[in-house]
Write a protein that holds these residues in place. Sequence first.
Motif, PDB file in Angstrom:
ATOM      1  N   ALA A  88      16.244 -47.311 -28.674  1.00  0.00           N
ATOM      2  CA  ALA A  88      16.632 -48.486 -28.002  1.00  0.00           C
ATOM      3  C   ALA A  88      17.575 -48.340 -26.956  1.00  0.00           C
ATOM      4  CB  ALA A  88      17.260 -49.303 -29.285  1.00  0.00           C
ATOM      5  N   ALA A  89      18.648 -47.633 -27.099  1.00  0.00           N
ATOM      6  CA  ALA A  89      19.728 -47.758 -26.058  1.00  0.00           C
ATOM      7  C   ALA A  89      18.977 -47.015 -24.940  1.00  0.00           C
ATOM      8  CB  ALA A  89      20.813 -46.853 -26.523  1.00  0.00           C
ATOM      9  N   ALA A  90      18.138 -45.991 -25.053  1.00  0.00           N
ATOM     10  CA  ALA A  90      17.553 -45.478 -23.699  1.00  0.00           C
ATOM     11  C   ALA A  90      17.017 -46.466 -23.019  1.00  0.00           C
ATOM     12  CB  ALA A  90      16.953 -44.078 -24.359  1.00  0.00           C
ATOM     13  N   GLY A  91      15.997 -47.188 -23.848  1.00  0.00           N
ATOM     14  CA  GLY A  91      15.118 -48.261 -23.299  1.00  0.00           C
ATOM     15  C   GLY A  91      15.870 -49.376 -22.612  1.00  0.00           C
ATOM     16  N   ILE A  92      17.102 -49.486 -23.137  1.00  0.00           N
ATOM     17  CA  ILE A  92      17.773 -50.712 -22.513  1.00  0.00           C
ATOM     18  C   ILE A  92      18.329 -50.466 -21.203  1.00  0.00           C
ATOM     19  CG2 ILE A  92      19.812 -52.146 -22.777  1.00  0.00           C
ATOM     20  CD1 ILE A  92      19.324 -52.092 -25.999  1.00  0.00           C
ATOM     21  N   VAL A  93      19.137 -49.069 -21.318  1.00  0.00           N
ATOM     22  CA  VAL A  93      19.696 -48.784 -20.264  1.00  0.00           C
ATOM     23  C   VAL A  93      18.809 -48.412 -18.731  1.00  0.00           C
ATOM     24  CG1 VAL A  93      21.466 -47.015 -19.315  1.00  0.00           C
ATOM     25  CG2 VAL A  93      21.813 -47.977 -21.531  1.00  0.00           C
ATOM     26  N   LEU A  94      17.950 -47.487 -19.262  1.00  0.00           N
ATOM     27  CA  LEU A  94      17.083 -46.660 -18.312  1.00  0.00           C
ATOM     28  C   LEU A  94      16.212 -48.139 -17.741  1.00  0.00           C
ATOM     29  CD1 LEU A  94      16.037 -43.549 -19.799  1.00  0.00           C
ATOM     30  CD2 LEU A  94      17.654 -43.988 -17.899  1.00  0.00           C
ATOM     31  N   GLY A  96      16.615 -51.470 -17.917  1.00  0.00           N
ATOM     32  CA  GLY A  96      17.446 -52.376 -17.416  1.00  0.00           C
ATOM     33  C   GLY A  96      17.803 -51.942 -15.970  1.00  0.00           C
ATOM     34  N   ARG A  97      18.011 -50.573 -15.541  1.00  0.00           N
ATOM     35  CA  ARG A  97      18.584 -50.090 -14.305  1.00  0.00           C
ATOM     36  C   ARG A  97      17.285 -49.960 -13.232  1.00  0.00           C
ATOM     37  NH1 ARG A  97      21.755 -51.184 -10.538  1.00  0.00           N
ATOM     38  NH2 ARG A  97      21.897 -49.371  -8.936  1.00  0.00           N
ATOM     39  N   ILE A  98      16.230 -49.383 -13.859  1.00  0.00           N
ATOM     40  CA  ILE A  98      14.998 -49.412 -12.963  1.00  0.00           C
ATOM     41  C   ILE A  98      14.536 -50.596 -12.709  1.00  0.00           C
ATOM     42  CG2 ILE A  98      12.545 -48.338 -13.087  1.00  0.00           C
ATOM     43  CD1 ILE A  98      13.603 -46.100 -14.877  1.00  0.00           C
ATOM     44  N   GLY A  99      14.575 -51.584 -13.680  1.00  0.00           N
ATOM     45  CA  GLY A  99      14.039 -52.938 -13.517  1.00  0.00           C
ATOM     46  C   GLY A  99      14.751 -53.600 -12.516  1.00  0.00           C
ATOM     47  N   GLY A 122      24.806 -54.233  -8.234  1.00  0.00           N
ATOM     48  CA  GLY A 122      23.591 -55.053  -8.838  1.00  0.00           C
ATOM     49  C   GLY A 122      23.677 -54.967 -10.184  1.00  0.00           C
ATOM     50  N   GLY A 123      23.761 -53.753 -10.997  1.00  0.00           N
ATOM     51  CA  GLY A 123      23.852 -53.752 -12.319  1.00  0.00           C
ATOM     52  C   GLY A 123      22.464 -53.670 -13.112  1.00  0.00           C
ATOM     53  N   MET A 124      22.123 -54.566 -13.947  1.00  0.00           N
ATOM     54  CA  MET A 124      21.103 -54.175 -14.783  1.00  0.00           C
ATOM     55  C   MET A 124      20.118 -55.709 -14.845  1.00  0.00           C
ATOM     56  SD  MET A 124      21.773 -51.447 -16.236  1.00  0.00           S
ATOM     57  CE  MET A 124      21.136 -50.975 -17.737  1.00  0.00           C
ATOM     58  N   SER A 125      18.820 -55.376 -15.164  1.00  0.00           N
ATOM     59  CA  SER A 125      17.846 -56.226 -15.240  1.00  0.00           C
ATOM     60  C   SER A 125      17.484 -56.543 -16.550  1.00  0.00           C
ATOM     61  CB  SER A 125      16.786 -56.255 -14.141  1.00  0.00           C
ATOM     62  OG  SER A 125      15.478 -57.037 -14.566  1.00  0.00           O
ATOM     63  N   LEU A 131      11.257 -54.379 -20.902  1.00  0.00           N
ATOM     64  CA  LEU A 131      10.117 -53.461 -20.742  1.00  0.00           C
ATOM     65  C   LEU A 131      10.348 -52.063 -21.145  1.00  0.00           C
ATOM     66  CD1 LEU A 131       8.772 -54.729 -17.305  1.00  0.00           C
ATOM     67  CD2 LEU A 131       7.713 -55.205 -19.398  1.00  0.00           C
ATOM     68  N   GLY A 132      11.733 -51.533 -20.955  1.00  0.00           N
ATOM     69  CA  GLY A 132      11.935 -50.040 -21.341  1.00  0.00           C
ATOM     70  C   GLY A 132      11.994 -50.459 -22.760  1.00  0.00           C
ATOM     71  N   THR A 133      12.565 -51.153 -23.530  1.00  0.00           N
ATOM     72  CA  THR A 133      12.887 -51.308 -25.051  1.00  0.00           C
ATOM     73  C   THR A 133      11.252 -51.467 -25.599  1.00  0.00           C
ATOM     74  OG1 THR A 133      14.881 -52.458 -24.630  1.00  0.00           O
ATOM     75  CG2 THR A 133      13.819 -52.439 -26.871  1.00  0.00           C
ATOM     76  N   THR A 134      10.589 -52.369 -24.724  1.00  0.00           N
ATOM     77  CA  THR A 134       9.128 -52.429 -25.489  1.00  0.00           C
ATOM     78  C   THR A 134       8.379 -51.120 -25.695  1.00  0.00           C
ATOM     79  OG1 THR A 134       8.850 -54.629 -24.633  1.00  0.00           O
ATOM     80  CG2 THR A 134       6.963 -53.476 -25.164  1.00  0.00           C
ATOM     81  N   LEU A 135       8.675 -50.583 -24.478  1.00  0.00           N
ATOM     82  CA  LEU A 135       8.008 -48.874 -24.500  1.00  0.00           C
ATOM     83  C   LEU A 135       8.447 -48.046 -25.557  1.00  0.00           C
ATOM     84  CD1 LEU A 135       5.986 -46.942 -23.027  1.00  0.00           C
ATOM     85  CD2 LEU A 135       7.805 -46.365 -21.547  1.00  0.00           C
TER      86      LEU A 135
END
Length: 294
Positions: A88-94, A96-99, A122-125, A131-135
Motif C-alpha cells: 500500500a505504501a509503495a502504491g501511494i507514494v509511487l 501519487g508522484r507519477i500521477g 508539486g508533490g503528489m496527486s 491508481l497506484g494503490t488499486t494496482l
Amino acid sequence: MFRQNNRPARDKTLETIATRLAILPFPEIDPVIFTIGPLAIHWYGLAYVAGILLGWLYARRIIQNTSLWRNDTPAFNLTQLDDFLLWAAAGIVLGGRIGYILFYDLGSVLQNPIRAIEIWNGGMSFHGGLLGTTLAIIVFARRNGIAVWSLFDVVATVVPIGLFFGRIANFINGELWGRLSSMPWAMAFPTGGPFARHPSQLYEAALEGVLLLLVLGYFVYRRKALKIPGLICGIFVCGYAASRIFVEFFREPDAQIGYLAGGWLTMGMVLSLPMALVGIWAIARARRAAAATA
C-alpha cells in the motif's frame, strides 16, 4: 447627481477592501518539524506516515470484528493485512508522484527530468495514488488468494484518515490554497499574494477526511456493508469524487494548467468525474452480486 449615483458603488468597493483586510492571519507553522544533522523531518512526510499507520490500525480492528463480515468470517487475516502494508505504501507514494507528473507537470519534467524526484516541486496527486494503490490491491489479492473486492473495501474504509492528514499538511505548507475570497475565515497565504483566499485545504480535510470517514464507518458498522463486497469501495469512490468536485469550485487550479474551460473547469474535476461513474458502477455491481447469491 453624478457623485450621488456612484456612492453605492464606491461604498461597496470600500466595504470589499475592508473585508479583504479583515482576514484571519495565516498560522505560519514551520513545514520542518525538527532536524537531525542534515536530516529534516517535515510535516508532509509525517502526514503520510500517520495516515498509513492509523489506517492500518483501523483496518486491523475491522478484520478482528467478525460480526461485520459475511458468515462471520473475514475475507483475509491480520498477517495478510500486515504484509499488504508495504504494498500500500509503495502504491501511494509511487502512484501519487507519477500521477502528479503525468496529470499536472509533464511538460516541466520533460524539460528537466531531475524534477521527477523533486517531490517539493508539486508533490503528489491523489488520483495517481489511487491508481497506484488499486494496482497494488489487485496484484496482492491475486497472489495471496484474497477476494479483491473485500480488500478494496477495507482499504477504502481507512483512506479518509490519510486524506485528512495530507490536507492538513498541505495547509501547514501553505500550498494548494483556494481562490480569492471575502469570507471572514479567508486567509492570505504566504505564497498566494496579498489577498485573502479560501483555505480550501481545510475544506478538503473536512469533506474528504472527516465526513467521508464517518459516512463509511456508518455503512460498515450500522449497515454491515462489508457483507456485500464492493459496496464500501463504490461509496468511497463516489463520496470522494463528489467532495473533490465541490471543493474545486473554491480551490485555485495549478498555475501551470489553469482552468481548462469556461473559467471554472479544472483538472481535478476532469479526473474526478470518471471516478464518480466508476463508483456508481461498483455500487450497482455489488448489489447485483448480492442479490444473485441471496
